[in-house]
Design an enzyme around this catalytic site. Sequence first.
Site, short mmCIF file in Angstrom:
data_model
loop_
_atom_site.label_atom_id
_atom_site.label_comp_id
_atom_site.label_asym_id
_atom_site.label_seq_id
_atom_site.Cartn_x
_atom_site.Cartn_y
_atom_site.Cartn_z
N ALA A 122 43.42 -12.06 16.40
CA ALA A 122 42.16 -11.54 16.49
C ALA A 122 42.79 -9.99 16.41
O ALA A 122 41.88 -8.96 16.66
CB ALA A 122 41.38 -11.63 17.64
N ASN A 190 45.74 -13.11 23.80
CA ASN A 190 46.73 -13.64 22.69
C ASN A 190 47.27 -12.48 21.97
O ASN A 190 48.13 -12.43 21.27
CB ASN A 190 46.28 -14.80 22.01
N HIS A 220 39.71 -4.22 20.58
CA HIS A 220 41.04 -3.86 20.68
C HIS A 220 41.63 -2.53 20.11
O HIS A 220 41.40 -2.61 18.76
CB HIS A 220 42.06 -5.10 20.21
#
Length: 269
Positions: A122, A190, A220
Amino acid sequence: MARELTVAIAGLGAIGLHLARALDAGVEGLRLVAVAARDQDKARANLAGFRTPPALVSLAELAQADVVVEAAPAAIFEQVAVAAIEAGRIFVPSSCGALLPRMHLVARARETGARIIVPTGALLGLDAVRAAAEGEVSSVTIETRKPPRGLVGAPYLDQHGIDVAAITTPTLIFKGNAFDAAQGFPANVNVAAALALAGIGPERTTVQIWADTTVTRNTHTIRVEAASARLTMTIENVPSEENPRTGKITPLSILACLRGLTSTLKVGS
């Protein structure tokens, strides 16, 4: 012509089932041959409509394939990883946060001839981070913001008595290094683990995790200060309906990673 690679998948959840369907639809150079799932009946139902249904096998039997993809709960990560690595296979983990405290697996892969390939998942910009890390890097920071429900179940919250369901304003709930973040939020960071592995390591990679009521996407932001460049990158991922902790782009990233194993033209690392 490059030989065809067989693929096995551990887990048929939000990531694994999407990936399995894509492989069954046809990806040049790749053939899905086996899957493992906790709920056997549900797995059989999900596979019933496949053009070429893969075998439903145990975790250990996944290592019959050339490529073993881990798309399962972090609790069974080591079972899947060890079987693949001992058999000298290509191991592609989606729970790469579980790899950080198990770097002995990398040493073992070196001995058996296995390869561990961590997909971007991601995240974004790992090529640039890897390039910068070839030189001098002073800092790497990742700020993750998720809707509170996307953080439910993290061990760190239980340990510190944090009820994210009661949060009504954007709240910083964790700040530390990537190693500690991976232990406290195994299903959520992750991305931070992948960044740490691509860059300057888990101890030097700073992670901030926010429970943010103002966002609807898993967001993010990466900041890198290096001698060669200053990087600032932000990605806003649409959460999966099946699992809000996982972004919809994650299975697509793994699929792109697998394509890169056999494609004639490969762009980026």
